[in-house]
Design a protein around this motif. Sequence first.
Motif, PDB file in Angstrom:
ATOM      1  N   GLN A  64       0.802  -1.217   0.000  1.00  7.04           N
ATOM      2  CA  GLN A  64       0.000   0.000   0.000  1.00  7.04           C
ATOM      3  C   GLN A  64       0.840   1.274   0.000  1.00  7.04           C
ATOM      4  N   ILE A  65       2.172   1.128   0.110  1.00 10.26           N
ATOM      5  CA  ILE A  65       3.090   2.250  -0.083  1.00 10.26           C
ATOM      6  C   ILE A  65       4.080   1.790  -1.136  1.00 10.26           C
ATOM      7  N   LEU A  66       4.014   2.415  -2.304  1.00  7.48           N
ATOM      8  CA  LEU A  66       4.819   1.967  -3.435  1.00  7.48           C
ATOM      9  C   LEU A  66       5.751   3.059  -3.936  1.00  7.48           C
ATOM     10  N   PHE A  67       6.974   2.671  -4.230  1.00  6.45           N
ATOM     11  CA  PHE A  67       7.946   3.573  -4.847  1.00  6.45           C
ATOM     12  C   PHE A  67       7.443   3.923  -6.239  1.00  6.45           C
ATOM     13  N   THR A  68       7.547   5.201  -6.613  1.00  5.74           N
ATOM     14  CA  THR A  68       7.094   5.626  -7.929  1.00  5.74           C
ATOM     15  C   THR A  68       7.953   6.784  -8.418  1.00  5.74           C
ATOM     16  N   GLN A  69       7.820   7.101  -9.670  1.00  9.80           N
ATOM     17  CA  GLN A  69       8.521   8.246 -10.238  1.00  9.80           C
ATOM     18  C   GLN A  69       7.880   9.532  -9.722  1.00  9.80           C
ATOM     19  N   CYS A  70       8.695  10.462  -9.299  1.00 11.88           N
ATOM     20  CA  CYS A  70       8.171  11.767  -8.900  1.00 11.88           C
ATOM     21  C   CYS A  70       7.590  12.437 -10.135  1.00 11.88           C
ATOM     22  N   GLY A  71       6.506  13.159  -9.951  1.00 15.81           N
ATOM     23  CA  GLY A  71       5.865  13.815 -11.080  1.00 15.81           C
ATOM     24  C   GLY A  71       4.975  12.873 -11.863  1.00 15.81           C
ATOM     25  N   SER A  72       4.744  11.659 -11.347  1.00 15.65           N
ATOM     26  CA  SER A  72       3.916  10.695 -12.068  1.00 15.65           C
ATOM     27  C   SER A  72       2.428  10.952 -11.869  1.00 15.65           C
ATOM     28  N   GLY A  73       2.114  12.061 -11.246  1.00 15.99           N
ATOM     29  CA  GLY A  73       0.717  12.414 -11.031  1.00 15.99           C
ATOM     30  C   GLY A  73       0.239  11.961  -9.668  1.00 15.99           C
ATOM     31  N   GLY A  74      -0.798  12.582  -9.235  1.00 14.18           N
ATOM     32  CA  GLY A  74      -1.346  12.227  -7.940  1.00 14.18           C
ATOM     33  C   GLY A  74      -0.595  12.892  -6.808  1.00 14.18           C
ATOM     34  N   ASN A  75      -1.073  12.657  -5.659  1.00 11.70           N
ATOM     35  CA  ASN A  75      -0.504  13.229  -4.447  1.00 11.70           C
ATOM     36  C   ASN A  75       0.528  12.245  -3.904  1.00 11.70           C
ATOM     37  N   LEU A  76       1.790  12.617  -3.883  1.00 14.07           N
ATOM     38  CA  LEU A  76       2.867  11.701  -3.526  1.00 14.07           C
ATOM     39  C   LEU A  76       3.593  12.139  -2.257  1.00 14.07           C
ATOM     40  N   VAL A  77       4.142  11.161  -1.543  1.00 23.97           N
ATOM     41  CA  VAL A  77       5.064  11.426  -0.449  1.00 23.97           C
ATOM     42  C   VAL A  77       6.427  11.668  -1.093  1.00 23.97           C
ATOM     43  N   GLU A  78       7.095  12.734  -0.689  1.00 23.75           N
ATOM     44  CA  GLU A  78       8.440  13.027  -1.186  1.00 23.75           C
ATOM     45  C   GLU A  78       9.431  12.879  -0.048  1.00 23.75           C
ATOM     46  N   VAL A  79      10.533  12.180  -0.319  1.00 19.45           N
ATOM     47  CA  VAL A  79      11.588  12.000   0.677  1.00 19.45           C
ATOM     48  C   VAL A  79      12.880  12.533   0.064  1.00 19.45           C
ATOM     49  N   TRP A  80      13.471  13.511   0.737  1.00 22.62           N
ATOM     50  CA  TRP A  80      14.706  14.126   0.263  1.00 22.62           C
ATOM     51  C   TRP A  80      15.896  13.547   1.034  1.00 22.62           C
ATOM     52  N   SER A  81      16.903  13.151   0.278  1.00 23.76           N
ATOM     53  CA  SER A  81      18.104  12.550   0.851  1.00 23.76           C
ATOM     54  C   SER A  81      19.327  13.218   0.251  1.00 23.76           C
ATOM     55  N   ARG A  82      20.395  13.264   1.008  1.00 23.36           N
ATOM     56  CA  ARG A  82      21.644  13.826   0.483  1.00 23.36           C
ATOM     57  C   ARG A  82      22.306  12.889  -0.521  1.00 23.36           C
ATOM     58  N   THR A  83      21.748  11.692  -0.727  1.00 18.34           N
ATOM     59  CA  THR A  83      22.324  10.749  -1.685  1.00 18.34           C
ATOM     60  C   THR A  83      21.937  11.069  -3.122  1.00 18.34           C
ATOM     61  N   LYS A  84      20.973  11.979  -3.321  1.00 19.17           N
ATOM     62  CA  LYS A  84      20.488  12.305  -4.662  1.00 19.17           C
ATOM     63  C   LYS A  84      19.947  13.728  -4.654  1.00 19.17           C
ATOM     64  N   SER A  85      20.066  14.417  -5.779  1.00 21.28           N
ATOM     65  CA  SER A  85      19.606  15.807  -5.830  1.00 21.28           C
ATOM     66  C   SER A  85      18.092  15.910  -6.040  1.00 21.28           C
ATOM     67  N   ASN A  86      17.437  14.832  -6.409  1.00 22.38           N
ATOM     68  CA  ASN A  86      15.984  14.826  -6.591  1.00 22.38           C
ATOM     69  C   ASN A  86      15.348  13.978  -5.499  1.00 22.38           C
ATOM     70  N   PRO A  87      14.076  14.215  -5.204  1.00 24.14           N
ATOM     71  CA  PRO A  87      13.443  13.413  -4.155  1.00 24.14           C
ATOM     72  C   PRO A  87      13.127  11.989  -4.620  1.00 24.14           C
ATOM     73  N   PHE A  88      12.904  11.124  -3.643  1.00 24.45           N
ATOM     74  CA  PHE A  88      12.346   9.792  -3.870  1.00 24.45           C
ATOM     75  C   PHE A  88      10.859   9.929  -3.566  1.00 24.45           C
ATOM     76  N   CYS A  89      10.004   9.325  -4.389  1.00 24.29           N
ATOM     77  CA  CYS A  89       8.566   9.495  -4.202  1.00 24.29           C
ATOM     78  C   CYS A  89       7.857   8.161  -3.976  1.00 24.29           C
ATOM     79  N   PHE A  90       6.748   8.248  -3.233  1.00 23.02           N
ATOM     80  CA  PHE A  90       5.961   7.073  -2.884  1.00 23.02           C
ATOM     81  C   PHE A  90       4.487   7.393  -3.041  1.00 23.02           C
ATOM     82  N   LYS A  91       3.751   6.437  -3.550  1.00 21.11           N
ATOM     83  CA  LYS A  91       2.302   6.547  -3.694  1.00 21.11           C
ATOM     84  C   LYS A  91       1.664   5.680  -2.615  1.00 21.11           C
TER      85      LYS A  91
END
Length: 160
Positions: A64-91
Amino acid sequence: MRNSARLLGLAVIAIVFSPILSGAVAGASVSDDQPPPIVEDYTYPGADQIFAQYGIRLLKGNGQILFTQCGSGGNLVEVWSRTKSNPFCFKISGNKGYLTLDLAAVYLIKGDDHALKATMVIKGSPVVSEIGKNTWTSAGEGADPVNGQSPLVELNSGSL
């Protein structure tokens, strides 16, 4: 004497028919061309490929919590990490989701339309943070630089 003759007869029948009966029982077993019975261990599907491509280790969850591409539409959880300049997103697709993961150096999390809890390891101890609906929340080093870089190890939506 009659009983012993009957027992001898039954023994002969058992010996004669035992190969036939064992073949019938063996035929009832699962054949090699059938998949094994399904046993859910909640391992995240495709986790190795996701780790190789994105650098995030997804371990287990209830789907019920799935990794997804950021900007893939819908309301997403964004997680920012110093390991990458873009967020990781979850639906989040359900009211009671969970996902265990290992994402180093998390400093900021944005919630979606669900109540969310994030567990991080700060200085060797698990710390649970409430992430408000549609709210940016500082986490780990972002919440307090003294925390140092801290991994995110679990996301929970709703009350489990």
